[in-house]
Design a protein around this motif. Structure first.
Motif, short mmCIF file in Angstrom:
data_model
loop_
_atom_site.label_atom_id
_atom_site.label_comp_id
_atom_site.label_asym_id
_atom_site.label_seq_id
_atom_site.Cartn_x
_atom_site.Cartn_y
_atom_site.Cartn_z
N GLY A 222 72.58 90.18 84.95
CA GLY A 222 73.68 89.64 84.16
C GLY A 222 73.65 88.14 84.23
N ARG A 223 74.81 87.50 84.24
CA ARG A 223 74.86 86.04 84.29
C ARG A 223 74.13 85.53 85.51
NH1 ARG A 223 80.23 82.86 83.52
NH2 ARG A 223 81.18 84.58 84.64
N GLY A 224 73.22 84.59 85.30
CA GLY A 224 72.44 84.04 86.40
C GLY A 224 71.12 84.76 86.60
N LEU B 176 70.65 99.74 94.63
CA LEU B 176 71.84 99.68 93.80
C LEU B 176 71.73 98.46 92.90
CD1 LEU B 176 74.70 100.92 93.29
CD2 LEU B 176 75.58 99.15 94.83
N THR B 177 71.87 98.68 91.60
CA THR B 177 71.80 97.58 90.63
C THR B 177 73.21 97.27 90.15
OG1 THR B 177 69.58 98.18 89.91
CG2 THR B 177 70.87 96.81 88.42
N GLY B 178 73.55 95.99 90.20
CA GLY B 178 74.84 95.55 89.69
C GLY B 178 74.64 94.62 88.51
N VAL B 179 75.24 94.97 87.38
CA VAL B 179 75.19 94.13 86.19
C VAL B 179 76.54 93.43 86.06
CG1 VAL B 179 74.87 94.06 83.69
CG2 VAL B 179 73.54 95.69 85.07
N VAL B 180 76.52 92.12 86.18
CA VAL B 180 77.75 91.34 86.09
C VAL B 180 78.12 91.20 84.62
CG1 VAL B 180 78.89 89.16 86.63
CG2 VAL B 180 77.17 90.09 88.20
N SER C 53 73.85 80.98 94.91
CA SER C 53 73.77 82.42 94.73
C SER C 53 73.50 82.80 93.29
CB SER C 53 75.07 83.10 95.21
OG SER C 53 76.17 82.68 94.43
N ASP C 54 73.73 81.88 92.35
CA ASP C 54 73.38 82.13 90.95
C ASP C 54 71.91 82.51 90.80
OD1 ASP C 54 75.88 80.54 89.37
OD2 ASP C 54 75.32 79.76 91.34
N ASP C 55 71.06 81.96 91.67
CA ASP C 55 69.63 82.25 91.59
C ASP C 55 69.31 83.70 91.94
OD1 ASP C 55 69.45 79.60 90.96
OD2 ASP C 55 68.00 79.08 92.51
N LEU C 56 70.25 84.39 92.56
CA LEU C 56 70.07 85.82 92.84
C LEU C 56 70.92 86.68 91.90
CD1 LEU C 56 70.00 85.99 96.75
CD2 LEU C 56 68.12 85.66 95.14
N VAL D 153 82.65 89.51 93.24
CA VAL D 153 81.55 90.47 93.08
C VAL D 153 81.42 91.33 94.33
CG1 VAL D 153 79.04 90.69 92.86
CG2 VAL D 153 80.28 89.06 91.42
N ALA D 154 81.53 90.70 95.49
CA ALA D 154 81.42 91.45 96.75
C ALA D 154 82.53 92.49 96.87
CB ALA D 154 81.45 90.50 97.94
N PHE D 155 83.75 92.15 96.46
CA PHE D 155 84.83 93.12 96.54
C PHE D 155 84.70 94.21 95.49
CE2 PHE D 155 86.57 90.46 99.72
CZ PHE D 155 87.39 91.29 100.46
#
Length: 391
Positions: free
Chosen positions: A380-382, A29-33, A311-314, A324-326
């Motif tokens: 996305g960001r990070g 699953l890819t999430g783009v912030v 966590s920005d590094d991930l 993001v988790a929610f």
């Protein structure tokens, strides 16, 4: 699917927002912030929330008013974000009912109908109570996001964990999975600073850096029985509040810098002790505590040899990690997938979380999926720093 995650944590200072575009390809699953932000509570509402928190009394009229006012504040915050297909709102935790180590109930306020009415899209809310009804702690629900996120770390990372330093510190551990609340992160520090100065927190850890740790008080704080309970376990402001701090620290009559330095050491030592206990080689850190240099310095000293990564590094903005988790938990619910890890919360089994408030039109959800993704990749960001997170 674009899902907007909303949460106000145990610091109850504002509403964190994260809009994530989720797309699945097999087990990945890819999430783009696409957007993150924080909308502060209006001062009057924040004061009302603080006044209703334990150990203060609150009548049902105040509960009703707060449910509406927090819901309207969440709706206003959501309206500042780009358009979403679905909203997942955690709301504001007001009470976590724990007796004899077992969670009996949990209460999050923030009526989701206000969000659905304002945005016109479905809202997933009240996520924790289903896990509690299944015998779980109702937390940390973020473990369902942490485990597939950490699965992408290389073998050289060693045993990995995810640490969130908000009002309360919580830890997720991989292989085998385990998650629980460690104890206060900023909760007691913030209470001390607020009582003495009216300011919400120790900005940049300056007070802690200028003070000296009182070893006697630190030893008494570390004797708190909660730290010695086995996981899974959860806690919150119903235990670690200003009254608790007055009872334990009041007799020492320390100046504010020394008190905050001691409370910072308490957080660092309780967290480091759990990191050492699980033999972690890499810990991905998020939450407001990441921005506290005094706390992070103390944690590095006590967890010597452990790689601490923001966590920005991930690809997950550390200030918005729980939002993001929610967002992810909302995506799971929309697809008919469980959002709990029984080994982490202590529930009898995995459960699909939350209730759904329809938007303006007919309620239409995606086709259900059979299994949750095994791995999550964030962009996305990070993301620019994500290519070599262990460098």
């Amino acid at each position: 699917m674009r899902v907007l995650g909303l949460i106000s944590g145990t610091s109850h200072d504002g509403i964190d927002c994260a809009l994530v575009r989720w797309s699945r390809d097999g087990d990945l699953l890819t999430g783009v912030v696409e957007h993150t932000g924080t909308v502060p509570y209006p001062p009057g509402l924040r004061a009302a929330i603080v006044a209703a928190l334990p150990p203060n009394p609150a009548d049902m009229g105040e509960v009703c008013r707060l449910d509406t006012l927090v819901g309207r504040a969440f709706a206003e915050a959501a309206a500042t974000c780009p358009a979403a297909d679905l909203v997942c709102s955690h709301g504001q935790t007001m009470y976590h009912w724990v007796e004899d180590g077992r969670v009996r109930g949990t209460l999050q306020l923030g009526q989701p109908a206000w969000i659905a009415e304002r945005l016109g899209v479905p809202v997933v809310s009240d996520l924790r109570v289903r896990d509690v009804a299944a015998g779980g702690q109702g937390a940390p629900l973020v473990s369902a996001f942490d485990l597939p996120l950490l699965s992408g770390l290389p073998a050289s990372a060693g045993r990995a964990g995810a640490l969130n330093l908000g009002g309360i510190a919580n830890l997720t551990v991989c292989e085998p999975p385990l998650a629980y609340d460690i104890g206060p992160a900023s909760a007691l520090m913030d209470a001390a600073v607020r009582a003495a100065t009216g300011m919400p927190y120790d900005e940049d850890g300056r007070l802690a850096a200028s003070g000296k740790v009182h070893e006697g008080l630190l030893a008494e704080l570390l004797a708190e029985p909660y730290y010695h309970l086995p996981p899974p376990k959860t806690t919150g402001k119903e235990l670690f509040h200003a009254g608790y701090l007055d009872r334990v620290a009041g007799p020492y009559a320390l100046g504010l810098p020394d008190l905050v330095a001691t409370l910072t050491a308490l957080t660092a030592e309780t967290v480091a002790a759990e990191i050492r206990r699980h033999g972690l080689g890499t810990v991905v850190v998020s939450g407001g505590g990441v921005r506290n240099p005094a706390l992070m310095r103390a944690l590095r000293e006590r967890a010597e040899g452990v790689r601490l990564l923001p966590s920005d590094d991930l690809g997950v903005p550390s200030d918005a990690k729980e939002a993001v988790a929610f967002s992810y938990l909302g995506w799971l619910t929309a697809h008919g997938l469980p959002g709990t890890v029984p080994a982490c919360t202590g529930a009898a089994g995995s459960r699909v979380l939350g209730t759904i408030t329809p938007g303006r039109g007919p309620l239409r959800l995606p086709e259900p999926l059979d299994l949750p993704p095994r791995s999550i990749r964030m962009e996305g960001r990070g993301a620019a720093r994500r290519t070599s997170p262990l460098s």
